[in-house]
Design a protein around this motif. Structure first.
Motif, PDB file in Angstrom:
ATOM      1  N   ALA A 104      -3.050  10.196  -2.079  1.00 40.87           N
ATOM      2  CA  ALA A 104      -2.190  10.805  -3.096  1.00 40.87           C
ATOM      3  C   ALA A 104      -2.986  11.436  -4.237  1.00 40.87           C
ATOM      4  O   ALA A 104      -2.405  12.115  -5.092  1.00 40.87           O
ATOM      5  N   ASP A 105      -4.286  11.234  -4.266  1.00 39.41           N
ATOM      6  CA  ASP A 105      -5.143  11.861  -5.272  1.00 39.41           C
ATOM      7  C   ASP A 105      -5.002  13.384  -5.147  1.00 39.41           C
ATOM      8  O   ASP A 105      -5.187  13.938  -4.063  1.00 39.41           O
ATOM      9  N   PRO A 106      -4.670  14.084  -6.232  1.00 44.21           N
ATOM     10  CA  PRO A 106      -4.498  15.542  -6.136  1.00 44.21           C
ATOM     11  C   PRO A 106      -5.708  16.270  -5.567  1.00 44.21           C
ATOM     12  O   PRO A 106      -5.549  17.286  -4.870  1.00 44.21           O
ATOM     13  N   ALA A 107      -6.911  15.757  -5.825  1.00 44.96           N
ATOM     14  CA  ALA A 107      -8.107  16.415  -5.296  1.00 44.96           C
ATOM     15  C   ALA A 107      -8.244  16.200  -3.794  1.00 44.96           C
ATOM     16  O   ALA A 107      -8.832  17.032  -3.094  1.00 44.96           O
ATOM     17  N   VAL A 108      -7.699  15.097  -3.289  1.00 39.99           N
ATOM     18  CA  VAL A 108      -7.686  14.851  -1.842  1.00 39.99           C
ATOM     19  C   VAL A 108      -6.576  15.668  -1.190  1.00 39.99           C
ATOM     20  O   VAL A 108      -6.783  16.309  -0.147  1.00 39.99           O
ATOM     21  N   LYS A 109      -5.398  15.674  -1.800  1.00 45.27           N
ATOM     22  CA  LYS A 109      -4.267  16.425  -1.249  1.00 45.27           C
ATOM     23  C   LYS A 109      -4.575  17.916  -1.152  1.00 45.27           C
ATOM     24  O   LYS A 109      -4.140  18.592  -0.219  1.00 45.27           O
ATOM     25  N   SER A 110      -5.348  18.424  -2.102  1.00 48.56           N
ATOM     26  CA  SER A 110      -5.668  19.854  -2.113  1.00 48.56           C
ATOM     27  C   SER A 110      -6.778  20.213  -1.135  1.00 48.56           C
ATOM     28  O   SER A 110      -7.021  21.394  -0.881  1.00 48.56           O
ATOM     29  N   GLY A 111      -7.474  19.203  -0.594  1.00 50.66           N
ATOM     30  CA  GLY A 111      -8.601  19.462   0.294  1.00 50.66           C
ATOM     31  C   GLY A 111      -9.923  19.631  -0.423  1.00 50.66           C
ATOM     32  O   GLY A 111     -10.948  19.874   0.215  1.00 50.66           O
ATOM     33  N   TYR A 112      -9.902  19.491  -1.751  1.00 50.02           N
ATOM     34  CA  TYR A 112     -11.162  19.600  -2.497  1.00 50.02           C
ATOM     35  C   TYR A 112     -12.089  18.443  -2.133  1.00 50.02           C
ATOM     36  O   TYR A 112     -13.293  18.627  -1.955  1.00 50.02           O
ATOM     37  N   PHE A 113     -11.519  17.241  -2.037  1.00 47.01           N
ATOM     38  CA  PHE A 113     -12.240  16.072  -1.545  1.00 47.01           C
ATOM     39  C   PHE A 113     -11.655  15.637  -0.212  1.00 47.01           C
ATOM     40  O   PHE A 113     -10.453  15.801   0.042  1.00 47.01           O
ATOM     41  N   SER A 114     -12.491  15.048   0.632  1.00 49.09           N
ATOM     42  CA  SER A 114     -12.013  14.221   1.739  1.00 49.09           C
ATOM     43  C   SER A 114     -12.324  12.782   1.362  1.00 49.09           C
ATOM     44  O   SER A 114     -13.178  12.524   0.506  1.00 49.09           O
ATOM     45  N   VAL A 115     -11.628  11.837   1.975  1.00 51.71           N
ATOM     46  CA  VAL A 115     -11.801  10.443   1.578  1.00 51.71           C
ATOM     47  C   VAL A 115     -12.138   9.592   2.789  1.00 51.71           C
ATOM     48  O   VAL A 115     -11.592   9.782   3.877  1.00 51.71           O
ATOM     49  N   GLU A 116     -13.081   8.679   2.591  1.00 50.16           N
ATOM     50  CA  GLU A 116     -13.498   7.728   3.625  1.00 50.16           C
ATOM     51  C   GLU A 116     -13.287   6.328   3.062  1.00 50.16           C
ATOM     52  O   GLU A 116     -13.813   5.996   2.003  1.00 50.16           O
ATOM     53  N   MET A 117     -12.516   5.498   3.769  1.00 51.70           N
ATOM     54  CA  MET A 117     -12.127   4.186   3.262  1.00 51.70           C
ATOM     55  C   MET A 117     -12.929   3.072   3.929  1.00 51.70           C
ATOM     56  O   MET A 117     -13.195   3.119   5.135  1.00 51.70           O
ATOM     57  N   HIS A 118     -13.275   2.064   3.119  1.00 54.81           N
ATOM     58  CA  HIS A 118     -13.975   0.886   3.630  1.00 54.81           C
ATOM     59  C   HIS A 118     -13.465  -0.367   2.920  1.00 54.81           C
ATOM     60  O   HIS A 118     -13.334  -0.365   1.688  1.00 54.81           O
ATOM     61  N   PRO A 119     -13.202  -1.448   3.673  1.00 59.14           N
ATOM     62  CA  PRO A 119     -12.958  -2.732   3.005  1.00 59.14           C
ATOM     63  C   PRO A 119     -14.254  -3.224   2.376  1.00 59.14           C
ATOM     64  O   PRO A 119     -15.341  -3.052   2.947  1.00 59.14           O
ATOM     65  N   PRO A 182     -20.722  -6.902   0.286  1.00 55.90           N
ATOM     66  CA  PRO A 182     -20.757  -6.271   1.609  1.00 55.90           C
ATOM     67  C   PRO A 182     -19.493  -5.491   1.939  1.00 55.90           C
ATOM     68  O   PRO A 182     -18.400  -5.801   1.462  1.00 55.90           O
ATOM     69  N   PHE A 183     -19.648  -4.490   2.774  1.00 52.89           N
ATOM     70  CA  PHE A 183     -18.501  -3.858   3.406  1.00 52.89           C
ATOM     71  C   PHE A 183     -18.026  -4.758   4.543  1.00 52.89           C
ATOM     72  O   PHE A 183     -18.821  -5.454   5.174  1.00 52.89           O
ATOM     73  N   GLY A 184     -16.727  -4.721   4.800  1.00 51.97           N
ATOM     74  CA  GLY A 184     -16.146  -5.648   5.757  1.00 51.97           C
ATOM     75  C   GLY A 184     -15.821  -5.069   7.110  1.00 51.97           C
ATOM     76  O   GLY A 184     -15.137  -5.724   7.904  1.00 51.97           O
ATOM     77  N   ASP A 185     -16.294  -3.849   7.398  1.00 52.45           N
ATOM     78  CA  ASP A 185     -15.898  -3.222   8.659  1.00 52.45           C
ATOM     79  C   ASP A 185     -17.030  -3.138   9.678  1.00 52.45           C
ATOM     80  O   ASP A 185     -16.894  -2.484  10.702  1.00 52.45           O
ATOM     81  N   ASN A 186     -18.167  -3.778   9.397  1.00 50.14           N
ATOM     82  CA  ASN A 186     -19.260  -3.892  10.369  1.00 50.14           C
ATOM     83  C   ASN A 186     -19.718  -2.533  10.889  1.00 50.14           C
ATOM     84  O   ASN A 186     -20.006  -2.359  12.068  1.00 50.14           O
ATOM     85  N   GLY A 187     -19.812  -1.566   9.967  1.00 50.85           N
ATOM     86  CA  GLY A 187     -20.251  -0.233  10.353  1.00 50.85           C
ATOM     87  C   GLY A 187     -21.678   0.045   9.923  1.00 50.85           C
ATOM     88  O   GLY A 187     -22.469  -0.867   9.670  1.00 50.85           O
TER      89      GLY A 187
END
Length: 233
Positions: A104-119, A182-187
């Motif tokens: 929902a971030d306006p910069a993500v919605k506009s395509g200015y940013f892409s987002v990568e999620m990690h626990p 630590p990140f929790g997704d073992n990547g």
């Protein structure tokens, strides 16, 4: 020291099986946050146009709202030319909810940013931002699997892990390493360090003392990170 205890418990979460992770989280009151890494999107530009200024103004207002509501605990831009342009850490009930907030971030919605999620695991160490808000520079290091990473546990990797923990404790005692988890997704990404020091070179020098980095089991990439003053311990 609180961070020393926290770091050791976080490392246990990072390397343990799921059941052990749950026990460690309960024992040390760890919280699973969700980290949104903001990268250059398909509409990214570094040209200073009115459209870019509007997007970034709306992005800042959105992040400030997340912070004020308690949905975000910290965040801010990376000020070098890395692939990651910024990040924020979200306190959400689920990965899906965190993803919805990031999308929902306006910069993500506009395509200015892409987002990568990690626990991402941490204790509740972040504080409230100072008011009025002002930004200060910290240094964030992303720990990744190094060239000599192996998933197997051996006597050698166990000894290296002990040395890694001991060095983290030593850095924590200097009060220059203020957050680790630590990140929790073992990547590929394994965790983060956050340093409160006077320069990027000093942060790199401290990170280079890590035995796992020296051995090539981990690598670390450090960036200047603008964050709201008062949040970091």
């Amino acid at each position: 020291m609180k961070l020393v205890i926290l770091v050791n418990s976080l490392l246990l979460v990072a390397i343990s099986a799921p059941v052990a992770q749950e026990k460690a989280a309960a024992q040390f009151k760890l919280v699973e946050f969700h980290m949104a890494l903001l990268k250059r999107g398909p509409q990214w530009t570094d040209k200073k146009t009115p459209q870019r200024r509007e997007i970034l103004t709306r992005h800042l207002a959105y992040f400030t709202g997340l912070l004020d509501s308690g949905k975000a605990v910290i965040g801010g831009p990376l000020t070098d030319e890395s692939e990651i342009r910024g990040l924020y850490v979200l306190r959400a009930k689920s990965a899906g909810e965190a993803r919805q907030w990031a999308d929902a971030d306006p910069a993500v919605k506009s395509g200015y940013f892409s987002v990568e999620m990690h626990p991402w695991w941490s204790e509740e160490v972040m504080k409230k931002a100072a008011s009025p808000m002002k930004m200060t520079t910290a240094y964030i290091g992303f720990l990744s699997r190094g060239a000599k990473w192996t998933p197997e546990k051996t006597p050698q990797t166990e000894e290296l892990q002990k040395a890694h923990r001991a060095n983290i404790n030593k850095l924590a005692e200097t009060k220059k390493l203020v957050v680790a988890g630590p990140f929790g997704d073992n990547g590929q990404l394994r965790g983060i360090f956050v340093f409160k020091v006077g320069s990027l070179d000093e942060a790199k020098e401290l990170a280079a003392t890590d035995p796992s980095v020296q051995a090539g089991r981990l690598s670390i990439d450090i960036h200047p990170w603008l964050v709201p003053d008062g949040i970091l311990p």
